[in-house]
Design a protein around this motif. Structure first.
Motif, PDB file in Angstrom:
ATOM      1  N   PRO A   1     -60.838  80.453  37.091  1.00  0.00           N
ATOM      2  CA  PRO A   1     -61.939  80.183  38.016  1.00  0.00           C
ATOM      3  C   PRO A   1     -61.446  79.533  39.301  1.00  0.00           C
ATOM      4  O   PRO A   1     -60.513  78.723  39.307  1.00  0.00           O
ATOM      5  CB  PRO A   1     -62.835  79.228  37.224  1.00  0.00           C
ATOM      6  N   LEU A   2     -62.072  79.903  40.404  1.00  0.00           N
ATOM      7  CA  LEU A   2     -61.777  79.288  41.687  1.00  0.00           C
ATOM      8  C   LEU A   2     -62.263  77.846  41.693  1.00  0.00           C
ATOM      9  O   LEU A   2     -63.336  77.532  41.177  1.00  0.00           O
ATOM     10  CB  LEU A   2     -62.480  80.061  42.800  1.00  0.00           C
ATOM     11  N   LEU A   3     -61.474  76.975  42.300  1.00  0.00           N
ATOM     12  CA  LEU A   3     -61.898  75.597  42.490  1.00  0.00           C
ATOM     13  C   LEU A   3     -62.666  75.523  43.798  1.00  0.00           C
ATOM     14  O   LEU A   3     -62.178  75.939  44.849  1.00  0.00           O
ATOM     15  CB  LEU A   3     -60.683  74.665  42.536  1.00  0.00           C
ATOM     16  N   VAL A   4     -63.889  74.998  43.725  1.00  0.00           N
ATOM     17  CA  VAL A   4     -64.772  74.954  44.888  1.00  0.00           C
ATOM     18  C   VAL A   4     -65.182  73.510  45.146  1.00  0.00           C
ATOM     19  O   VAL A   4     -65.726  72.846  44.259  1.00  0.00           O
ATOM     20  CB  VAL A   4     -66.026  75.830  44.669  1.00  0.00           C
ATOM     21  N   GLY A   5     -64.909  73.040  46.361  1.00  0.00           N
ATOM     22  CA  GLY A   5     -65.363  71.727  46.778  1.00  0.00           C
ATOM     23  C   GLY A   5     -66.673  71.860  47.534  1.00  0.00           C
ATOM     24  O   GLY A   5     -66.698  72.366  48.658  1.00  0.00           O
ATOM     25  N   VAL A   6     -67.774  71.440  46.920  1.00  0.00           N
ATOM     26  CA  VAL A   6     -69.100  71.561  47.528  1.00  0.00           C
ATOM     27  C   VAL A   6     -69.366  70.307  48.352  1.00  0.00           C
ATOM     28  O   VAL A   6     -69.265  69.176  47.849  1.00  0.00           O
ATOM     29  CB  VAL A   6     -70.190  71.730  46.451  1.00  0.00           C
ATOM     30  N   VAL A   7     -69.690  70.513  49.630  1.00  0.00           N
ATOM     31  CA  VAL A   7     -69.929  69.379  50.526  1.00  0.00           C
ATOM     32  C   VAL A   7     -71.347  68.866  50.311  1.00  0.00           C
ATOM     33  O   VAL A   7     -72.283  69.222  51.022  1.00  0.00           O
ATOM     34  CB  VAL A   7     -69.691  69.783  51.996  1.00  0.00           C
ATOM     35  N   ASP A   8     -71.476  68.054  49.271  1.00  0.00           N
ATOM     36  CA  ASP A   8     -72.752  67.413  48.934  1.00  0.00           C
ATOM     37  C   ASP A   8     -72.454  66.368  47.872  1.00  0.00           C
ATOM     38  O   ASP A   8     -72.206  66.702  46.708  1.00  0.00           O
ATOM     39  CB  ASP A   8     -73.763  68.435  48.417  1.00  0.00           C
ATOM     40  N   ASP A   9     -72.470  65.105  48.268  1.00  0.00           N
ATOM     41  CA  ASP A   9     -72.117  64.042  47.320  1.00  0.00           C
ATOM     42  C   ASP A   9     -73.311  63.577  46.495  1.00  0.00           C
ATOM     43  O   ASP A   9     -73.205  62.635  45.709  1.00  0.00           O
ATOM     44  CB  ASP A   9     -71.490  62.843  48.041  1.00  0.00           C
ATOM     45  N   THR A  10     -74.455  64.255  46.633  1.00  0.00           N
ATOM     46  CA  THR A  10     -75.634  63.865  45.848  1.00  0.00           C
ATOM     47  C   THR A  10     -75.749  64.639  44.547  1.00  0.00           C
ATOM     48  O   THR A  10     -76.648  64.362  43.750  1.00  0.00           O
ATOM     49  CB  THR A  10     -76.922  64.090  46.665  1.00  0.00           C
ATOM     50  N   LEU A  11     -74.846  65.596  44.311  1.00  0.00           N
ATOM     51  CA  LEU A  11     -74.956  66.445  43.122  1.00  0.00           C
ATOM     52  C   LEU A  11     -74.450  65.691  41.891  1.00  0.00           C
ATOM     53  O   LEU A  11     -73.297  65.272  41.847  1.00  0.00           O
ATOM     54  CB  LEU A  11     -74.135  67.718  43.312  1.00  0.00           C
ATOM     55  N   PRO A  12     -75.260  65.541  40.856  1.00  0.00           N
ATOM     56  CA  PRO A  12     -74.800  64.866  39.634  1.00  0.00           C
ATOM     57  C   PRO A  12     -73.741  65.696  38.905  1.00  0.00           C
ATOM     58  O   PRO A  12     -73.751  66.936  38.973  1.00  0.00           O
ATOM     59  CB  PRO A  12     -76.075  64.749  38.782  1.00  0.00           C
ATOM     60  N   LEU A  13     -72.836  65.039  38.208  1.00  0.00           N
ATOM     61  CA  LEU A  13     -71.867  65.739  37.373  1.00  0.00           C
ATOM     62  C   LEU A  13     -72.605  66.576  36.333  1.00  0.00           C
ATOM     63  O   LEU A  13     -73.595  66.139  35.758  1.00  0.00           O
ATOM     64  CB  LEU A  13     -70.935  64.744  36.683  1.00  0.00           C
ATOM     65  N   GLY A  14     -72.111  67.781  36.111  1.00  0.00           N
ATOM     66  CA  GLY A  14     -72.745  68.683  35.161  1.00  0.00           C
ATOM     67  C   GLY A  14     -73.773  69.602  35.778  1.00  0.00           C
ATOM     68  O   GLY A  14     -74.235  70.548  35.111  1.00  0.00           O
ATOM     69  N   THR A  15     -74.133  69.370  37.033  1.00  0.00           N
ATOM     70  CA  THR A  15     -75.078  70.259  37.714  1.00  0.00           C
ATOM     71  C   THR A  15     -74.476  71.658  37.852  1.00  0.00           C
ATOM     72  O   THR A  15     -73.294  71.807  38.164  1.00  0.00           O
ATOM     73  CB  THR A  15     -75.397  69.716  39.124  1.00  0.00           C
ATOM     74  N   VAL A  16     -75.284  72.667  37.627  1.00  0.00           N
ATOM     75  CA  VAL A  16     -74.857  74.053  37.815  1.00  0.00           C
ATOM     76  C   VAL A  16     -75.627  74.629  38.993  1.00  0.00           C
ATOM     77  O   VAL A  16     -76.868  74.658  38.981  1.00  0.00           O
ATOM     78  CB  VAL A  16     -75.089  74.900  36.547  1.00  0.00           C
ATOM     79  N   ILE A  17     -74.894  75.059  40.036  1.00  0.00           N
ATOM     80  CA  ILE A  17     -75.531  75.551  41.253  1.00  0.00           C
ATOM     81  C   ILE A  17     -74.836  76.836  41.717  1.00  0.00           C
ATOM     82  O   ILE A  17     -73.747  77.175  41.265  1.00  0.00           O
ATOM     83  CB  ILE A  17     -75.441  74.514  42.398  1.00  0.00           C
ATOM     84  N   ASP A  18     -75.483  77.536  42.631  1.00  0.00           N
ATOM     85  CA  ASP A  18     -74.829  78.573  43.421  1.00  0.00           C
ATOM     86  C   ASP A  18     -74.359  77.931  44.717  1.00  0.00           C
ATOM     87  O   ASP A  18     -74.950  76.941  45.192  1.00  0.00           O
ATOM     88  CB  ASP A  18     -75.785  79.724  43.732  1.00  0.00           C
ATOM     89  N   SER A  19     -73.286  78.483  45.299  1.00  0.00           N
ATOM     90  CA  SER A  19     -72.758  77.919  46.534  1.00  0.00           C
ATOM     91  C   SER A  19     -72.318  79.033  47.468  1.00  0.00           C
ATOM     92  O   SER A  19     -72.027  80.156  47.033  1.00  0.00           O
ATOM     93  CB  SER A  19     -71.585  76.982  46.227  1.00  0.00           C
ATOM     94  N   ALA A  20     -72.257  78.725  48.768  1.00  0.00           N
ATOM     95  CA  ALA A  20     -71.824  79.694  49.780  1.00  0.00           C
ATOM     96  C   ALA A  20     -70.600  79.145  50.492  1.00  0.00           C
ATOM     97  O   ALA A  20     -70.571  77.977  50.911  1.00  0.00           O
ATOM     98  CB  ALA A  20     -72.949  79.971  50.769  1.00  0.00           C
ATOM     99  N   VAL A  21     -69.570  79.977  50.645  1.00  0.00           N
ATOM    100  CA  VAL A  21     -68.275  79.560  51.178  1.00  0.00           C
ATOM    101  C   VAL A  21     -68.367  79.272  52.675  1.00  0.00           C
ATOM    102  O   VAL A  21     -68.915  80.074  53.454  1.00  0.00           O
ATOM    103  CB  VAL A  21     -67.219  80.652  50.915  1.00  0.00           C
ATOM    104  N   THR A  22     -67.796  78.119  53.074  1.00  0.00           N
ATOM    105  CA  THR A  22     -67.772  77.733  54.485  1.00  0.00           C
ATOM    106  C   THR A  22     -66.357  77.545  55.026  1.00  0.00           C
ATOM    107  O   THR A  22     -66.154  77.587  56.240  1.00  0.00           O
ATOM    108  CB  THR A  22     -68.534  76.414  54.705  1.00  0.00           C
ATOM    109  N   ASP A  23     -65.379  77.312  54.137  1.00  0.00           N
ATOM    110  CA  ASP A  23     -64.016  77.052  54.622  1.00  0.00           C
ATOM    111  C   ASP A  23     -63.036  77.236  53.468  1.00  0.00           C
ATOM    112  O   ASP A  23     -63.446  77.489  52.321  1.00  0.00           O
ATOM    113  CB  ASP A  23     -63.914  75.630  55.194  1.00  0.00           C
ATOM    114  N   TYR A  24     -61.726  77.043  53.767  1.00  0.00           N
ATOM    115  CA  TYR A  24     -60.680  77.372  52.808  1.00  0.00           C
ATOM    116  C   TYR A  24     -59.599  76.299  52.768  1.00  0.00           C
ATOM    117  O   TYR A  24     -59.152  75.801  53.812  1.00  0.00           O
ATOM    118  CB  TYR A  24     -60.023  78.715  53.178  1.00  0.00           C
ATOM    119  N   GLY A  25     -59.200  75.946  51.545  1.00  0.00           N
ATOM    120  CA  GLY A  25     -57.965  75.214  51.351  1.00  0.00           C
ATOM    121  C   GLY A  25     -56.864  76.225  51.105  1.00  0.00           C
ATOM    122  O   GLY A  25     -57.026  77.432  51.331  1.00  0.00           O
TER     123      GLY A  25
END
Length: 560
Positions: free
Chosen positions: A470-494
């Motif tokens: 699986p790809l590692l994705v850093g979601v820019v949102d520090d309000t998300l609780p651990l264990g949350t399952v979400i969809d995300s849209a790519v904005t940048d790349y490491g």
């Protein structure tokens, strides 16, 4: 009721993975044997023991039978858990207990934590049964007649029942229901003849294949207990599952693959993930038409983001010859092209591709030299130039096990690659190859579905899908609780990871960091948007941004 304890130290083999969120067949089959004999089953992972040893060690004292499964025979880096260390095994086995202790898995062939290291022999001190065969078979013999053949192998007829009976153990996994079931299709290597020098799977020369009906029965049982992610991972070459032999080469059986995949979808209609792993690029070279049809079938029924892992290892002619490897430069490139052409389609314009190749390189095989690294750099540059995609690139050093040809060959043909040269080449791949391929794989706005948040660092919430690699994705949102399952849209790349925002982004409640992560939305625009929200329409958003092009770019990340 007697008590059986299964202690999961995690496994990683060429054709079997069992580090969380994966749960290996070893665990489930052993649970099935215990269930057959009416045992109460306790299951703990080594990470649970590290975090809180008391309940695990209490079970250890109470259990009538203990099964420890552990071992790595390919090197890897793990985010879901840390495999059991040799020192930890020694500590656990020396603790006070009353039941008989079985040790199974690849660790019984030797312990090695990383590539480039020789495996250490396992001491039998404080362990009743060091099982070099199958732990579930040894356990069955012990409970049946109290007499164990440590090298015995179980049959597929036996695990037909054990796999179904043991499926309920998944509910005891600490990540449940976020668990990926590694499913066994076959054992041994389908390559035939002399195995690849380094591979422990190749030491079992006779391939055995599990009936499709048995695989489907196990999937139904797991599905009924809440599992929604499956991988046909325990198989040396998915393309030739149930295949036929022609001129000592295995040809794909497309009828069998179609039955397997289509019926898996019928058996588990609301599954989240259906992925695979290993494929031999030689099969694509030898049987291009049949292989193309097999790839088409897999990419029709699987879920997006899937991988065919190609063990190309080394493309240098002399290294290939010494180590009995699979394909040369042109053949490997042909296989990559074929998978891209047939499996590289996206279910929607913003999805991940359905099925792509993954490449495995092994640095330090017998006869290896800097010339190999130059050739591999040329190969990867060619992939970029042709506009092809890869799902991932693994770069490893081989582990040295006593029963593999490499153990002898490495003395006769030592590798000439120095550590600093290896590190420099690996760094070149990570800096010059990985990111361009990542941008091609998951372009700006690509939607990464069902991402589970596992870790928080600063304003980033890191998550992964249930997937093969699986790809590692850093979601820019520090309000998300651990264990949350979400969809995300790519904005940048490491270099090997993605940056994303939750999708669809709620502009009326998201934190400022999520806005500034979107291209074209700087700090000033972000605070202008925040100061003027809530927005009832996209037109109101355009007025606030005062830049139609930027507003249109932002629209793809929102629900407006």
């Amino acid at each position: 009721m007697p008590l059986g304890l299964i202690f999961d130290g995690y496994v990683d083999e060429p054709a079997c993975f069992g580090v969380p969120p994966y749960i290996s067949p070893y665990v489930r089959y052993s649970a099935g044997v215990l269930k057959l004999f009416d045992y109460e089953i306790a299951y703990y992972t080594c990470d649970q023991w590290r975090e809180d040893p008391k309940p695990v060690e209490e079970m250890l004292r109470r259990a009538d039978v203990i099964v420890i499964v552990a071992g790595l025979s390919v090197p890897g880096r793990y985010r879901g858990g840390t495999p059991l260390l040799l020192s930890e095994l020694q500590k656990i086995s020396s603790l006070k207990r009353r039941g008989s202790l079985f040790l199974g898995g690849p660790i019984t062939s030797g312990y090695a934590l990383r590539g480039g290291k020789e495996a250490l022999a396992i001491s039998a001190d404080n362990i009743d049964f060091v099982v070099t065969g199958d732990p579930e078979e040894a356990l069955y013999q012990f409970l049946t007649k109290n007499d164990v053949d440590l090298r015995a192998r179980r049959t597929y007829e036996k695990i037909r029942l054990w796999s179904v009976l043991g499926s309920e153990v998944v509910k005891l996994h600490p990540w449940y229901p976020w668990v990926m079931a590694e499913l066994e299709l076959s054992r041994g290597c389908d390559k035939g003849g002399v195995p690849c020098s380094f591979c422990t799977e190749g030491t079992s020369m006779k391939i055995e294949e599990r009936p499709i009906s048995d695989v489907l029965d196990e999937m139904r049982a797991l599905y009924n207990f809440g599992i929604r992610a499956f991988r046909f991972g325990r198989c040396s070459n998915i393309l030739t599952y149930q295949g036929t032999t022609h001129d000592n080469k295995r040809k794909p059986n497309t009828y069998a693959l179609r039955d397997l995949y289509s019926q898996a979808r019928e058996a588990c209609p609301q599954l989240m993930t259906l992925h695979t792993d290993n494929a031999n690029p030689r099969t694509i070279v030898d049987f291009p038409d049949a292989a193309a049809e097999a790839i088409e079938i897999i990419s029709k029924y699987n879920t997006e983001g899937d991988v065919l892992s190609f063990g190309i290892e080394n493309l240098h002619p002399s290294v290939r010859n010494i180590n009995n490897l699979k394909v040369n430069f042109d053949e490997a490139l042909f296989a990559v092209r074929v998978v891209n052409e047939i499996g590289g389609w996206r279910p929607t314009p913003r999805s991940l591709p359905k099925l792509l190749p993954g490449l495995n390189f092994l640095v330090g095989l017998a006869g290896d030299s800097n010339e190999s690294l130059k050739l591999h750099a040329e190969f990867l540059a060619r992939i970029l130039e042709e506009g092809l995609m890869l799902r991932r690139i693994n770069i490893r050093k081989p582990m040295l096990f006593e029963n593999t040809p490499l153990k002898v060959l490495i003395d006769k043909y030592p590798s000439k690659i120095k550590e600093n040269r290896y590190k420099k080449w690996k760094e070149w791949v990570r800096s010059q190859i990985d990111q361009p391929l990542l941008k091609r794989l998951a372009p700006l706005g690509c939607i990464i579905k069902n991402l589970r948040i596992e870790e928080k660092v600063g304003n980033l919430s890191f998550g992964r899908q249930l997937a093969t690699y699986p790809l590692l994705v850093g979601v820019v949102d520090d309000t998300l609780p651990l264990g949350t399952v979400i969809d995300s849209a790519v904005t940048d790349y490491g270099r090997r990871s993605l940056t994303a925002v939750p999708f669809p982004l709620d502009l009326n409640s998201c934190p400022p960091g999520s806005l500034t992560a979107i291209p074209g939305i700087g700090r000033a625009r972000a605070f202008r948007i925040i100061s003027e929200r809530p927005f009832a329409s996209f037109e109101k958003l355009k007025e606030a941004i005062d830049d139609e092009e930027v507003a249109e770019g932002l629209k793809m990340f929102t629900a407006l």
